[in-house]
Design a protein around this motif. Structure first.
Motif, mmCIF file in Angstrom:
data_model
loop_
_atom_site.group_PDB
_atom_site.id
_atom_site.type_symbol
_atom_site.label_atom_id
_atom_site.label_comp_id
_atom_site.label_asym_id
_atom_site.label_seq_id
_atom_site.Cartn_x
_atom_site.Cartn_y
_atom_site.Cartn_z
ATOM 1 N N ALA A 369 -38.939 -0.882 -21.597
ATOM 2 C CA ALA A 369 -38.713 -0.824 -20.352
ATOM 3 C C ALA A 369 -37.074 -0.809 -19.954
ATOM 4 O O ALA A 369 -36.700 0.168 -19.125
ATOM 5 C CB ALA A 369 -38.908 -2.199 -19.588
ATOM 6 N N GLN A 370 -36.255 -1.357 -20.650
ATOM 7 C CA GLN A 370 -34.560 -1.349 -20.509
ATOM 8 C C GLN A 370 -34.146 0.231 -20.918
ATOM 9 O O GLN A 370 -33.508 0.730 -20.020
ATOM 10 C CB GLN A 370 -34.047 -2.283 -21.377
ATOM 11 N N LEU A 371 -34.845 0.856 -22.099
ATOM 12 C CA LEU A 371 -34.258 2.148 -22.412
ATOM 13 C C LEU A 371 -34.859 3.299 -21.346
ATOM 14 O O LEU A 371 -34.033 4.035 -21.009
ATOM 15 C CB LEU A 371 -34.456 2.490 -23.934
ATOM 16 N N ALA A 372 -36.082 3.070 -20.983
ATOM 17 C CA ALA A 372 -36.598 3.985 -20.192
ATOM 18 C C ALA A 372 -36.065 3.812 -18.854
ATOM 19 O O ALA A 372 -35.640 4.949 -18.256
ATOM 20 C CB ALA A 372 -38.104 3.597 -19.967
ATOM 21 N N LEU A 373 -35.776 2.733 -17.927
ATOM 22 C CA LEU A 373 -35.126 2.715 -16.664
ATOM 23 C C LEU A 373 -33.667 3.265 -16.719
ATOM 24 O O LEU A 373 -33.158 3.829 -15.777
ATOM 25 C CB LEU A 373 -35.489 1.390 -16.113
ATOM 26 N N ALA A 374 -32.982 2.971 -17.727
ATOM 27 C CA ALA A 374 -31.638 3.112 -17.840
ATOM 28 C C ALA A 374 -31.394 4.787 -17.925
ATOM 29 O O ALA A 374 -30.536 5.228 -17.306
ATOM 30 C CB ALA A 374 -30.880 2.469 -19.086
ATOM 31 N N GLU A 375 -32.241 5.164 -18.696
ATOM 32 C CA GLU A 375 -32.094 6.794 -19.058
ATOM 33 C C GLU A 375 -32.486 7.467 -17.913
ATOM 34 O O GLU A 375 -31.926 8.476 -17.390
ATOM 35 C CB GLU A 375 -32.937 7.203 -20.211
ATOM 36 N N ARG A 378 -29.751 7.146 -15.399
ATOM 37 C CA ARG A 378 -28.543 8.157 -15.882
ATOM 38 C C ARG A 378 -28.862 9.698 -15.470
ATOM 39 O O ARG A 378 -28.042 10.557 -14.956
ATOM 40 C CB ARG A 378 -28.176 7.889 -17.145
ATOM 41 N N ARG A 379 -30.100 9.935 -15.986
ATOM 42 C CA ARG A 379 -30.051 11.595 -15.955
ATOM 43 C C ARG A 379 -31.008 12.244 -14.781
ATOM 44 O O ARG A 379 -30.844 13.472 -14.539
ATOM 45 C CB ARG A 379 -31.117 11.778 -17.143
ATOM 46 N N LEU A 380 -31.852 11.465 -13.849
ATOM 47 C CA LEU A 380 -32.379 12.081 -12.790
ATOM 48 C C LEU A 380 -31.374 12.029 -11.652
ATOM 49 O O LEU A 380 -30.612 11.143 -11.276
ATOM 50 C CB LEU A 380 -33.532 11.220 -12.183
ATOM 51 N N GLU A 381 -31.094 13.359 -10.987
ATOM 52 C CA GLU A 381 -30.248 13.547 -10.229
ATOM 53 C C GLU A 381 -30.569 13.367 -8.896
ATOM 54 O O GLU A 381 -31.711 14.184 -8.311
ATOM 55 C CB GLU A 381 -29.419 14.712 -10.167
ATOM 56 N N ASN A 382 -30.291 12.283 -7.713
ATOM 57 C CA ASN A 382 -30.657 12.038 -6.629
ATOM 58 C C ASN A 382 -32.022 11.851 -6.517
ATOM 59 O O ASN A 382 -32.690 12.378 -5.826
ATOM 60 C CB ASN A 382 -30.223 13.067 -5.697
ATOM 61 N N PRO A 383 -32.872 10.846 -7.302
ATOM 62 C CA PRO A 383 -34.077 10.839 -7.351
ATOM 63 C C PRO A 383 -34.535 10.099 -5.916
ATOM 64 O O PRO A 383 -33.788 9.239 -5.450
ATOM 65 C CB PRO A 383 -34.291 9.859 -8.481
ATOM 66 N N ARG A 384 -35.840 10.380 -5.666
ATOM 67 C CA ARG A 384 -36.479 9.934 -4.260
ATOM 68 C C ARG A 384 -38.096 9.913 -4.508
ATOM 69 O O ARG A 384 -38.335 10.639 -5.224
ATOM 70 C CB ARG A 384 -36.057 10.564 -3.088
ATOM 71 N N LEU A 385 -38.460 9.155 -3.771
ATOM 72 C CA LEU A 385 -40.087 9.087 -3.662
ATOM 73 C C LEU A 385 -40.518 10.017 -2.792
ATOM 74 O O LEU A 385 -40.233 10.352 -1.797
ATOM 75 C CB LEU A 385 -40.331 7.605 -3.226
ATOM 76 N N LEU A 386 -41.836 10.689 -3.205
ATOM 77 C CA LEU A 386 -42.379 11.783 -2.424
ATOM 78 C C LEU A 386 -43.542 11.117 -1.560
ATOM 79 O O LEU A 386 -43.973 11.531 -0.604
ATOM 80 C CB LEU A 386 -42.976 12.937 -3.246
ATOM 81 N N GLY A 410 -32.300 17.561 -9.929
ATOM 82 C CA GLY A 410 -31.935 18.371 -11.390
ATOM 83 C C GLY A 410 -31.900 17.214 -12.672
ATOM 84 O O GLY A 410 -31.817 15.844 -12.115
ATOM 85 N N ILE A 411 -31.790 17.417 -13.833
ATOM 86 C CA ILE A 411 -31.942 16.629 -14.967
ATOM 87 C C ILE A 411 -30.477 16.776 -15.333
ATOM 88 O O ILE A 411 -30.135 17.819 -15.905
ATOM 89 C CB ILE A 411 -32.940 17.111 -15.904
ATOM 90 N N ARG A 412 -29.766 15.732 -15.641
ATOM 91 C CA ARG A 412 -28.412 15.710 -16.096
ATOM 92 C C ARG A 412 -28.660 15.682 -17.593
ATOM 93 O O ARG A 412 -29.601 15.197 -18.227
ATOM 94 C CB ARG A 412 -27.713 14.499 -15.737
ATOM 95 N N PRO A 413 -27.637 16.345 -18.397
ATOM 96 C CA PRO A 413 -27.677 16.124 -19.893
ATOM 97 C C PRO A 413 -27.498 14.974 -20.414
ATOM 98 O O PRO A 413 -26.985 14.114 -19.937
ATOM 99 C CB PRO A 413 -26.633 17.312 -20.377
#
Length: 413
Positions: A369-375, A378-386, A410-413
């Motif tokens: 969970a720590q690795l998943a949520l941190a990544e 970091r990588r999802l640009e402006n994430p939001r619920l639909l 977008g997805i950050r590298p």
């Protein structure tokens, strides 16, 4: 006539937000109605019972007159294909099997099994994020939260990568059987689950036999060849243990990661902090285990003697529910319990249970969970619920969204 609190908890219409029900439930810390289970909902009483040797996990100790509407809804379906795993046993059988399983999994004998996978786990997480097809509409469960822990448990057990798709299929069928579905034919569902467990059992039996001849650095090899102080597991015990690790080892993590992302998207200030401070993932996951635990309640416990708790005597052989998620929001134990606060100092939650049956896979679930949520942060640009609330699974025990539709720019590298 107002439905009983018990029926309201089971009512799917309350799945998205059961916490007001739990607040009402705590007014009667030990609730018993008709011939149903005794429902315990307050922190200190739950913790006490989790450590009480007079509480049994063995269904054979349940009085025949007891009625438990959640008898078929847990993290480990039983249909006679395999013997009960240590999750369903009491000492000394439980202790022997759990000790033997723990030797190749964690301290003191295998202290680096989980932490040594950190780089590999990060690679799996990164690959799943890379594989997101459409940033404008992501089903986090299907594209990320589900495939991640299933892939991990396959690697730990030693399932060859080319067999992972078959394994995924069996796991999906068995997991689906944990969710009550009023629109499905129970006979068809039962048949599908039984067939999947048969196929899984035969596959594991073959894998065990192969690893006995040609051991590798995986848990099935270690368990198949172990000859410690407790002797060796029988083939049936090993089959049952491997099946438990598969199902319990990924089902709860799917919910932990999905509940976690949902909570972070509802608390964008915390999500922004996590993006900038990846180490914040550690306290965030602990607070999530309190605030939105993947296992809401522990059913299928029974008493082997009369027990007095909270001013109520629970008779020998009674069915018992311990509502962990309610205890985690008990204001007698946690200040402002309905507030998500990763800076909370004292966080002795019940998210992984407690006592001899505390979650075997807790170190792995935490790291995943720590690795998943941190990544994701970091990588999802402006994430939001639909969609909020999302559609939930029907299961009242293993609570989590069935789908989580989100979008990002977008997805950050």
């Amino acid at each position: 006539m107002t439905p009983s609190p018990l029926h309201q908890i089971l009512d799917y219409s309350n799945r998205a937000d059961p916490y007001p029900l739990y607040e009402e439930l705590r007014k009667t810390p030990v609730l018993h109605q008709d011939d149903g289970p005794y429902v315990v909902s307050t922190y200190y009483e739950i913790r006490s019972l989790l450590h009480d040797p007079r509480i049994s996990s063995d269904a054979r100790n349940l009085a025949s007159a007891s009625h438990d509407p959640l008898a078929e809804s847990s993290s480990e379906p039983e249909d006679g294909v395999l013997p009960p795993s240590f999750l369903r046993l009491d000492p000394p059988e439980h202790d022997r099997l759990r000790r033997m399983t723990n030797r190749p999994f964690g301290p003191p004998h295998s202290p680096h099994r989980v932490d040594g996978m950190r780089e590999e786990l990060h690679g799996i997480v990164s690959g799943l994020v890379d594989g997101i097809a459409d940033p404008g509409r992501i089903d986090l469960v299907e594209e990320f939260s589900y495939p991640f822990p299933v892939t991990v448990i396959c690697r730990i057990l030693g399932v060859p990568r080319e067999d992972e798709p078959r394994f995924h299929g069996w796991a999906d069928t068995i997991a689906a059987s944990l969710d009550p579905d009023p629109d499905a034919d129970p006979a068809d569902r039962g048949k599908s689950s039984h067939e999947a467990r048969m196929q899984l059992g035969m596959y594991l039996a073959g894998l065990i036999e192969e690893r006995r001849k040609h051991p590798r650095n995986d848990m099935i090899s270690a368990l198949a060849s172990a000859e410690g102080p407790d002797g060796a597991m029988t083939t049936m015990e090993l089959l049952s243990t491997a099946a438990l690790l598969l199902i319990a080892g990924h089902e709860t993590t799917v919910n932990l990661v999905t509940n976690g992302m949902l909570t972070l998207l509802r608390n964008p200030d915390v999500l922004r902090r996590l993006r900038d401070e990846p180490r914040l993932a550690v306290p965030i996951v602990e607070e999530l285990l309190r605030f939105e635990p993947p296992v809401q309640l522990v059913p299928q416990r029974t008493t082997v003697a009369d027990i007095e708790i909270g001013g109520v005597t629970i008779p020998k052989g009674a069915s018992l529910w311990l509502v962990l998620a309610s205890g985690n929001r008990d204001p007698r134990r946690f200040e402002n319990p309905d507030r998500f606060d990763p800076d909370r100092g004292d966080i002795q939650h019940l998210g992984f249970g407690s006592g001899i049956h505390s979650c075997f896979g807790a170190p792995l679930a935490r790291l995943e969970a720590q690795l998943a949520l941190a990544e994701l942060a970091r990588r999802l640009e402006n994430p939001r619920l639909l969609e909020d609330p999302p559609p939930y699974r029907r299961n009242a025990v293993l609570r989590g969204p069935r789908h989580l539709s989100i979008a990002c720019d977008g997805i950050r590298p």
